[in-house]
Design a protein around this motif. Structure first.
Motif, mmCIF file in Angstrom:
data_model
loop_
_atom_site.group_PDB
_atom_site.id
_atom_site.type_symbol
_atom_site.label_atom_id
_atom_site.label_comp_id
_atom_site.label_asym_id
_atom_site.label_seq_id
_atom_site.Cartn_x
_atom_site.Cartn_y
_atom_site.Cartn_z
ATOM 1 N N UNK A 58 1.077 -1.209 0.136
ATOM 2 C CA UNK A 58 0.033 -0.250 -0.180
ATOM 3 C C UNK A 58 1.140 1.153 0.161
ATOM 4 N N UNK A 59 2.108 1.357 0.943
ATOM 5 C CA UNK A 59 2.619 2.192 0.916
ATOM 6 C C UNK A 59 3.498 2.866 0.068
ATOM 7 N N UNK A 60 3.916 1.390 -1.196
ATOM 8 C CA UNK A 60 4.234 1.605 -2.147
ATOM 9 C C UNK A 60 3.955 2.059 -3.049
ATOM 10 N N UNK A 61 2.605 2.406 -3.145
ATOM 11 C CA UNK A 61 2.034 2.944 -4.083
ATOM 12 C C UNK A 61 1.972 4.503 -4.085
ATOM 13 N N UNK A 62 2.799 5.073 -2.414
ATOM 14 C CA UNK A 62 2.695 6.078 -1.968
ATOM 15 C C UNK A 62 1.305 6.825 -1.346
ATOM 16 N N UNK A 63 0.383 5.845 -1.574
ATOM 17 C CA UNK A 63 -0.635 6.253 -0.762
ATOM 18 C C UNK A 63 -0.148 6.450 1.121
ATOM 19 N N UNK A 64 -1.047 7.471 1.968
ATOM 20 C CA UNK A 64 -1.451 7.591 2.668
ATOM 21 C C UNK A 64 -1.662 7.359 4.137
ATOM 22 N N UNK A 65 -0.244 7.045 4.979
ATOM 23 C CA UNK A 65 -1.234 6.164 6.559
ATOM 24 C C UNK A 65 -1.225 7.287 7.590
ATOM 25 N N UNK A 66 -2.661 7.088 7.617
ATOM 26 C CA UNK A 66 -3.081 8.034 9.193
ATOM 27 C C UNK A 66 -3.312 6.752 10.125
ATOM 28 N N UNK A 67 -2.437 7.289 11.616
ATOM 29 C CA UNK A 67 -2.865 6.282 12.595
ATOM 30 C C UNK A 67 -3.657 7.290 13.663
ATOM 31 N N UNK A 68 -4.364 6.676 13.886
ATOM 32 C CA UNK A 68 -5.031 7.464 15.386
ATOM 33 C C UNK A 68 -3.918 7.081 16.128
#
Length: 108
Positions: A58-68
């Motif tokens: 997922x991250x390899x495609x440049x998407x964003x990860x938000x963690x609460x």
């Protein structure tokens, strides 16, 4: 503004559905969509090293990860264990994204 905001509330221990959801997020990102994945509740455990291999794709495609931030603290987890690209957020930021015009939201 992202095309999709995907919210994961279940952790890897709850079964394979979370991995499939992350796989779907990666597919959207690979197709060129702007995707933001928000990990809440038990979902924050998916960001721990090795917990969810689909997260790397997922991250390899440049998407964003938000963690609460709150959910992470409630589970006694340290932010320094998260991927470098993870962003700690509060629910106020998440609410702003959910209410933004044109945002497509999927909650798992």
């Amino acid at each position: 503004m992202p095309d999709f905001v995907l919210i994961e509330s279940s952790g890897p221990a709850s079964g394979p559905a979370g991995a499939r959801f992350l796989g779907d997020a990666a597919t959207l990102a690979r197709a060129g969509h702007l995707v933001r994945l928000v990990l809440v509740q038990e979902g924050v455990t998916a960001a721990l090293p090795g917990a969810q291999p689909a997260l790397t794709e997922f991250l390899a495609y440049g998407a964003e990860l938000w963690v609460d931030r709150y959910a992470l603290a409630q589970r006694g987890l340290e932010a320094d264990r998260l991927p470098a690209r993870a962003r700690l957020v509060g629910m106020d930021e998440v609410a702003d994204e959910l209410l933004a015009p044109g945002t497509r939201v999927v909650w798992h």
